[in-house]
Write a protein that holds these residues in place. Structure first.
Motif, PDB file in Angstrom:
ATOM      1  N   GLY A  78      38.004  45.641  37.758  1.00  0.00           N
ATOM      2  CA  GLY A  78      38.841  46.058  38.868  1.00  0.00           C
ATOM      3  C   GLY A  78      38.926  47.556  39.045  1.00  0.00           C
ATOM      4  N   LEU A  79      37.952  48.280  38.499  1.00  0.00           N
ATOM      5  CA  LEU A  79      37.991  49.744  38.535  1.00  0.00           C
ATOM      6  C   LEU A  79      37.184  50.343  39.677  1.00  0.00           C
ATOM      7  N   CYS A  80      36.525  49.504  40.464  1.00  0.00           N
ATOM      8  CA  CYS A  80      35.765  49.981  41.614  1.00  0.00           C
ATOM      9  C   CYS A  80      36.533  49.685  42.905  1.00  0.00           C
ATOM     10  N   PRO A  81      36.382  50.519  43.918  1.00  0.00           N
ATOM     11  CA  PRO A  81      36.962  50.200  45.222  1.00  0.00           C
ATOM     12  C   PRO A  81      36.308  48.929  45.764  1.00  0.00           C
ATOM     13  N   LEU A  82      37.035  48.196  46.585  1.00  0.00           N
ATOM     14  CA  LEU A  82      36.429  47.043  47.243  1.00  0.00           C
ATOM     15  C   LEU A  82      35.430  47.530  48.280  1.00  0.00           C
ATOM     16  N   THR A  83      34.351  46.803  48.449  1.00  0.00           N
ATOM     17  CA  THR A  83      33.395  47.115  49.506  1.00  0.00           C
ATOM     18  C   THR A  83      33.946  46.625  50.835  1.00  0.00           C
ATOM     19  N   VAL A 195      37.725  40.480  42.860  1.00  0.00           N
ATOM     20  CA  VAL A 195      36.267  40.419  42.693  1.00  0.00           C
ATOM     21  C   VAL A 195      35.864  39.138  41.969  1.00  0.00           C
ATOM     22  N   GLU A 196      36.718  38.664  41.084  1.00  0.00           N
ATOM     23  CA  GLU A 196      36.443  37.389  40.416  1.00  0.00           C
ATOM     24  C   GLU A 196      36.414  36.251  41.436  1.00  0.00           C
TER      25      GLU A 196
END
Length: 264
Positions: A78-83, A195-196
């Motif tokens: 969960g450390l990346c921004p959502l696309t 993301v999961e």
């Protein structure tokens, strides 16, 4: 004659008044593509310069040690921004329809307009400051990143709903301002869980209804409400950000226990 700043503010405010009944500020960042790109840069450079004005400077001064970034691992945490594609799925799952006016508060999106295709297909009423303001009006701000961010801030704090796809400083500041302005609806996404769920939906193991139900359930308690800010004396970096939840400022004219309840 009005100044460029006043004119830009007037254009944004007129658009907000026209769209206010069904408007959402959406803080869309570039997503894990940026992490992939940065990972390539970092891997190619054994020693990184802490502050660099140019990619050519990246290996000159050994201020940073080599740091390996595994983009898929960071995304799963969960450390990346959502696309934009992930944001489109989440917004649909949360119940936002095609007639929702969406303002994208962001700088240049990695991959440009092609990355917004799926988001625009789901939400055709998408705008950015670049589409709302005439080129002549916008050019007064374009060489000043803080002023460009201020335009996004104006719309974000005034929108009916604010949903940041990444919890950077801008998003936290908007969150805190919206708390201070009467707790306007702000939804803080659980990116790790999102993301999961997105991956399960895209690989076919989770049908749309199951996916949408799961997304809504995850975020039932992630709508910003009065809470005390988490303070960790020996781990200040893990504390809640003051500007995201300045609850002391909210208690100036009322008792904090009345506002926040009997919270720890």
């Amino acid at each position: 004659m009005s100044s460029p700043k006043a004119k830009a503010q007037d254009v944004l405010q007129r658009w907000m008044r026209r769209s206010y009944a069904n408007m959402m500020g959406c803080f869309v960042k570039a997503g894990d593509d940026v992490v992939n790109k940065c990972s390539d840069v970092i891997a190619s450079c054994p020693l990184l310069l802490k502050y660099s004005n140019s990619s050519n400077d990246a290996c000159i001064i050994p201020w940073w040690r080599e740091k390996e970034i595994i983009s898929e691992e960071r995304r799963s945490q969960g450390l990346c921004p959502l696309t934009p594609e992930e944001a489109a799925l989440v917004l649909r799952a949360l119940g936002f329809g095609r007639k929702t006016h969406i303002y994208i508060a962001a700088g240049e999106i990695y991959g440009g307009e092609r990355r917004l295709v799926q988001l625009r297909a789901a939400f055709p009423l998408i705008v950015k400051k670049e589409t709302l303001l005439a080129r002549d009006d916008l050019q007064h701000f374009q060489n000043h990143s803080s002023q460009m961010a201020a335009l996004d801030f104006m719309v974000s704090v005034a929108s009916n709903t604010f949903i940041p796809t990444y919890d950077g400083n801008m998003a936290k500041l908007v969150e805190g301002y919206r708390r201070y302005s009467g707790f306007k609806k702000t939804i803080l996404l659980d990116r790790k869980k999102v993301v999961e769920l997105v991956d399960m939906h895209q690989n076919g193991s989770l049908h749309w209804k199951e996916f949408a139900d799961a997304v809504r359930e995850v975020h039932e308690k992630r709508i910003v409400k009065p809470t005390r800010r988490r303070v960790i004396l020996d781990k200040p970096k893990e504390e809640d950000y003051f500007y995201a939840n300045p609850y002391e400022c909210l208690c100036e004219e009322t008792n904090c226990d009345d506002l926040l309840g009997q919270l720890p």
